[in-house]
Design a protein around this motif. Structure first.
Motif, PDB file in Angstrom:
ATOM      1  N   GLN A 131       0.829  -1.209   0.000  1.00 30.28           N
ATOM      2  CA  GLN A 131       0.000   0.000   0.000  1.00 30.28           C
ATOM      3  C   GLN A 131       0.865   1.262   0.000  1.00 30.28           C
ATOM      4  OE1 GLN A 131      -3.013  -0.058   3.028  1.00 30.28           O
ATOM      5  NE2 GLN A 131      -3.811   1.971   2.505  1.00 30.28           N
ATOM      6  N   LEU A 132       1.945   1.259   0.793  1.00 32.37           N
ATOM      7  CA  LEU A 132       2.843   2.410   0.795  1.00 32.37           C
ATOM      8  C   LEU A 132       3.484   2.606  -0.577  1.00 32.37           C
ATOM      9  CD1 LEU A 132       4.623   2.140   4.263  1.00 32.37           C
ATOM     10  CD2 LEU A 132       3.106   3.975   3.494  1.00 32.37           C
ATOM     11  N   ARG A 133       3.836   1.503  -1.223  1.00 36.50           N
ATOM     12  CA  ARG A 133       4.455   1.610  -2.548  1.00 36.50           C
ATOM     13  C   ARG A 133       3.485   2.248  -3.547  1.00 36.50           C
ATOM     14  NH1 ARG A 133       7.188  -2.768  -2.669  1.00 36.50           N
ATOM     15  NH2 ARG A 133       9.202  -1.726  -2.507  1.00 36.50           N
ATOM     16  N   ALA A 134       2.212   1.942  -3.410  1.00 37.91           N
ATOM     17  CA  ALA A 134       1.216   2.453  -4.349  1.00 37.91           C
ATOM     18  C   ALA A 134       0.702   3.839  -3.984  1.00 37.91           C
ATOM     19  CB  ALA A 134       0.040   1.478  -4.439  1.00 37.91           C
ATOM     20  N   GLU A 142      -4.395   6.329   7.700  1.00 36.75           N
ATOM     21  CA  GLU A 142      -4.633   6.231   6.258  1.00 36.75           C
ATOM     22  C   GLU A 142      -4.332   4.836   5.725  1.00 36.75           C
ATOM     23  OE1 GLU A 142      -3.683  10.924   5.181  1.00 36.75           O
ATOM     24  OE2 GLU A 142      -2.062   9.433   5.221  1.00 36.75           O
ATOM     25  N   LEU A 143      -3.446   4.132   6.432  1.00 37.08           N
ATOM     26  CA  LEU A 143      -3.124   2.761   6.027  1.00 37.08           C
ATOM     27  C   LEU A 143      -4.223   1.779   6.430  1.00 37.08           C
ATOM     28  CD1 LEU A 143       0.663   2.627   6.915  1.00 37.08           C
ATOM     29  CD2 LEU A 143      -0.296   2.073   4.672  1.00 37.08           C
ATOM     30  N   GLY A 144      -5.126   2.219   7.307  1.00 35.08           N
ATOM     31  CA  GLY A 144      -6.208   1.315   7.702  1.00 35.08           C
ATOM     32  C   GLY A 144      -6.560   1.364   9.172  1.00 35.08           C
ATOM     33  N   GLY A 145      -5.883   2.221   9.937  1.00 29.05           N
ATOM     34  CA  GLY A 145      -6.223   2.358  11.349  1.00 29.05           C
ATOM     35  C   GLY A 145      -5.066   2.044  12.255  1.00 29.05           C
ATOM     36  N   ALA A 146      -4.851   2.898  13.274  1.00 27.03           N
ATOM     37  CA  ALA A 146      -3.718   2.732  14.166  1.00 27.03           C
ATOM     38  C   ALA A 146      -4.035   1.858  15.376  1.00 27.03           C
ATOM     39  CB  ALA A 146      -3.223   4.102  14.646  1.00 27.03           C
ATOM     40  N   ARG A 188      12.322   5.541  -1.180  1.00 28.26           N
ATOM     41  CA  ARG A 188      11.924   6.856  -1.696  1.00 28.26           C
ATOM     42  C   ARG A 188      12.396   7.985  -0.789  1.00 28.26           C
ATOM     43  NH1 ARG A 188       6.419   4.802  -3.688  1.00 28.26           N
ATOM     44  NH2 ARG A 188       5.604   5.294  -1.617  1.00 28.26           N
ATOM     45  N   ALA A 189      12.476   7.713   0.505  1.00 26.09           N
ATOM     46  CA  ALA A 189      12.694   8.782   1.473  1.00 26.09           C
ATOM     47  C   ALA A 189      14.162   9.030   1.812  1.00 26.09           C
ATOM     48  CB  ALA A 189      11.929   8.469   2.762  1.00 26.09           C
ATOM     49  N   VAL A 190      15.009   8.046   1.616  1.00 24.39           N
ATOM     50  CA  VAL A 190      16.434   8.176   1.970  1.00 24.39           C
ATOM     51  C   VAL A 190      17.231   8.334   0.675  1.00 24.39           C
ATOM     52  CG1 VAL A 190      18.416   7.061   3.076  1.00 24.39           C
ATOM     53  CG2 VAL A 190      16.111   6.770   4.041  1.00 24.39           C
ATOM     54  N   PRO A 191      18.123   9.324   0.608  1.00 24.06           N
ATOM     55  CA  PRO A 191      18.939   9.481  -0.605  1.00 24.06           C
ATOM     56  C   PRO A 191      19.650   8.185  -0.976  1.00 24.06           C
ATOM     57  CG  PRO A 191      19.214  11.375   0.829  1.00 24.06           C
ATOM     58  CD  PRO A 191      18.397  10.373   1.596  1.00 24.06           C
TER      59      PRO A 191
END
Length: 391
Positions: A131-134, A142-146, A188-191
């Protein structure tokens, strides 16, 4: 344990205190051009915490060193341009992104951990990554509940999975949104140049021990271990090759290590007068705080109210390179309320008043009200000092 070299430098307690203050950014002119990002790199780690009285702790850290830097400016500095990431260091901390490779030892340890407090439902981990990849970056909600229920500890399977992925290093917290972590894939987040686990444990530990010594200026083995929550034997294994040099400090009673750059020039310059977050790295380790400042500091937020001595979020007051009192603050509209003030004698009154007024201005308060002073005879002098400054 490797045979360690003999100390070549003797420091007085006063010299050690000033070295520590300079290393933590409280002595001398701050580098305003480097700003909040410079503070983060200088300290190596800025602790996060859920409590917000005047402001969040990660906002209080640069404020204490730079003065009234805007709170939006602080968050922007931390979280834009892939400048930082959140991970487990001293506690949950914001860390400079260039230190990502040096926490590979901790990511590996989490991956090989045999037992966890929360069960991970089958398939949930892979689903979160997919889901994070998409759709990422996303919060746990947002991922479905904490959470499964309203209890803070009763995490949903999604929350368990994404936190596990954070520990493993497959996922990164890229910012806080309304105090919720925002997660994205590390790829995606780390250089790209930093996104690796190539360094072995020894190299990681050597770097973190050296960084801790630099951030402390001078410290004992326990001080250095505590900074990034390393084990004593991990420090022992690498400290001789960390770049730190052994020193003796008057009255410390234990071997100490110093950043050689901190010994090159005497620490001089202007002292900051400020309120300190209880989670400030200057006072992280209680035994060190007592040793250097003769000051006992303990957060009482989790102490039952009847047993509190100094207050829920008592903030030490730093002035002239000393800890001269405590303030337990609150806010009521545009008024900063000092619910309880503890003073180290009459000489501390002007400094505490100055610290209160500067903090009030920073959080957009126009008034300061003092409710209780531990020494009743100092209540009126403090009130007069505040009134004079506000006039």
């Amino acid at each position: 344990m490797t045979s360690l070299p003999r100390p070549t430098t003797d420091l007085s307690a006063e010299e050690a205190r000033r070295i520590a203050l300079r290393a933590q950014g409280f002595l001398g002119a701050p580098d305003r051009r480097a700003g909040v990002r410079g503070i983060l790199r200088h300290l190596g780690a800025v602790q996060l915490d859920t409590i917000s009285v005047l402001a969040r702790s990660h906002e209080l850290i640069p404020y204490a060193r730079l003065g009234a830097v805007g709170r939006k400016t602080v968050d922007h500095a931390y979280w834009t341009d892939t400048h930082a990431f959140e991970y487990w260091s001293h506690a949950a901390c914001i860390l400079p992104v260039e230190e990502w490779p040096h926490f590979a030892f901790r990511r590996r340890a989490y991956r090989s951990r045999p037992h966890w407090n929360h069960d991970l439902p089958d398939g949930t981990y892979d689903q979160v990554i997919k889901q994070l990849r998409a759709e990422g970056p996303l919060t746990a909600t947002e991922l479905g509940g904490a959470k499964k229920t309203s209890e803070w500890w009763d995490w949903s399977g999604t929350k368990v999975a994404v936190e596990r992925a954070l520990m493993y290093g497959e996922v990164v917290c890229t910012e806080r949104r309304g105090w919720k972590r925002v997660y994205d894939l590390a790829e995606r987040a780390v250089p790209e140049a930093l996104l690796h686990d190539e360094l072995d444990d020894t190299e990681c530990l050597r770097r973190l021990v050296g960084l801790a010594g630099k951030s402390l200026g001078v410290g004992t083995r326990a001080d250095i271990a505590d900074y990034h929550r390393l084990k004593g034997d991990q420090v022992d294994a690498v400290i001789a090759d960390s770049g730190l040099v052994p020193v003796t400090v008057e009255g410390w009673g234990k071997p100490a290590w110093a950043d050689p750059a901190a010994l090159e020039t005497p620490p001089r310059g202007r002292h900051r007068t400020t309120l300190l977050s209880p989670f400030d790295s200057l006072i992280w380790e209680r035994a060190r705080t007592e040793r250097i400042f003769g000051f006992t500091h303990r957060l009482e937020a989790y102490t039952p109210k009847p047993k509190r001595v100094y207050g829920y979020f008592a903030m030490p007051v730093l002035a002239g390179g000393r800890l001269v009192g405590r303030v337990d603050p609150a806010r009521e509209g545009r008024t900063l309320v000092a619910k309880q003030v503890t003073l180290d004698g009459a000489k501390a009154v002007p400094a505490v008043a100055q610290a209160l007024l500067e903090a009030a201005s920073w959080v957009d308060c126009t008034n300061v009200r003092v409710e209780r002073v531990d020494a009743p005879d100092l209540r009126e002098p403090l009130a007069k000092e505040l009134t004079r400054a506000l006039a």
